[in-house]
Scaffold this active site. Sequence first.
Site, PDB file in Angstrom:
ATOM      1  N   ARG A 180     -31.643 -30.395  -7.909  1.00 57.69           N
ATOM      2  CA  ARG A 180     -30.957 -29.032  -7.779  1.00 57.69           C
ATOM      3  C   ARG A 180     -30.488 -28.750  -9.326  1.00 57.69           C
ATOM      4  NH1 ARG A 180     -33.026 -28.121  -3.908  1.00 57.69           N
ATOM      5  NH2 ARG A 180     -31.981 -27.390  -1.807  1.00 57.69           N
ATOM      6  N   HIS A 240     -39.185 -23.528  -8.226  1.00 51.67           N
ATOM      7  CA  HIS A 240     -38.465 -24.337  -7.290  1.00 51.67           C
ATOM      8  C   HIS A 240     -39.731 -24.293  -6.119  1.00 51.67           C
ATOM      9  CE1 HIS A 240     -34.783 -25.435  -4.792  1.00 51.67           C
ATOM     10  NE2 HIS A 240     -36.002 -26.094  -4.541  1.00 51.67           N
ATOM     11  N   GLU A 300     -31.242 -19.627  -9.759  1.00 55.28           N
ATOM     12  CA  GLU A 300     -32.730 -19.153  -9.312  1.00 55.28           C
ATOM     13  C   GLU A 300     -32.795 -17.685  -8.794  1.00 55.28           C
ATOM     14  OE1 GLU A 300     -33.977 -22.442  -6.946  1.00 55.28           O
ATOM     15  OE2 GLU A 300     -33.526 -23.937  -8.345  1.00 55.28           O
TER      16      GLU A 300
HETATM   17  C1  GLV Z   1     -35.754 -27.951  -1.480  1.00 52.52           C
HETATM   18  O1  GLV Z   1     -35.382 -27.941  -2.584  1.00 52.52           O
HETATM   19  C2  GLV Z   1     -35.107 -28.435  -0.295  1.00 52.52           C
HETATM   20  O2  GLV Z   1     -34.025 -28.714  -0.389  1.00 52.52           O
HETATM   21  O3  GLV Z   1     -35.860 -28.372   0.801  1.00 52.52           O
END
Ligand code: GLV
Length: 323
Positions: A240, A288, A269
Amino acid sequence: SIMKVFITRRIPQEGMKILSQAGVCKVSLWDSDEPVPRVELLKGVEGAHGLLCLLSDKIDTEVLDAAGPNLKVISTLSVGFDHMAMDEIKKRGVRVGYTPDVLTDATAELTVALLLATARRLPEGVVEVKNGGWSTWKPLWLCGYGLSGSTVGVIGLGRIGMAIARRLNPFGVKRLLYSGRTAKSYAAEVEGEYVPLDTLVSESDFVVVSCALTPETQGLCNKDFFSKMKNTAVFINTSRGAVVNQEDLYQALSSGQIACAGLDVTTPEPLPTDHPLLTLKNCVVLPHIGSATYSTRGIMAELSANNLLAGLQGTDMPSELKF
Ligand code: GLV
Ligand code: GLV
């Protein structure tokens, strides 16, 4: 009576199919690839028994209040749950489903890809080929860092951290260090050495962040952290964005305190296109995409649909978050 479900985004068909075939709920969907506007989220959850959400939806007191007392279950299409106010959810007796395990391999693969791309400067190389910067084979050009003989440090040797370690070891890693709240017996499989964070940070050639975002890990990678890293070290984060203090990372990268960084997660993000980190050649930023394989996203959608149905019907969830 038929129960009401709100889904905050278009999700893979595999998940929609399970919900429609079950015939236990009426689904209303924010039918878009873009995030649901806050007002529409608050309207959409009104009176809902179930909510299927993404990591980009902030599920806080306001959303829970808007949903009201019908709400039985929140199913998130993610393994992370830092976007949800867990204390408030617990208070209301709402069950939570999430998607661990099914995205572990895809996320570990992406982490290895990002690590190699960053350390071996692939994005820079691709640009040079396209813009005419490739004049000849040059002994000193586009050199980077290799895994063979290196020390790798994994912060957070959980499901994903362990999968990353398993994949990196065959590259000839000499020492595999890890840190976290507790030593893990399963670390023996990757010959992982449990060390204090400071040791990991100062001795690793590759520092890989794979921990959950919690109050303890928020801002963990700060000025002090980067100052302890080797000048030749590679920093990778696929957990994160908020685990990293981005101003401090920018300073560390631009001053040569560390060699380079690869990030699949940022704050915020999306990262604004004029963000200072994006001006740096030694910083590789991805949008991401850790779990983004076709099959993994399909399986995540199935699992989150099945979690949702179990929550609605009061049965065992395939993946219930215990908190
Ligand atoms: C991705 O970052 C998730 O938490 O699935
Ligand atoms: C590289 O291509 C080499 O031949 O050393």
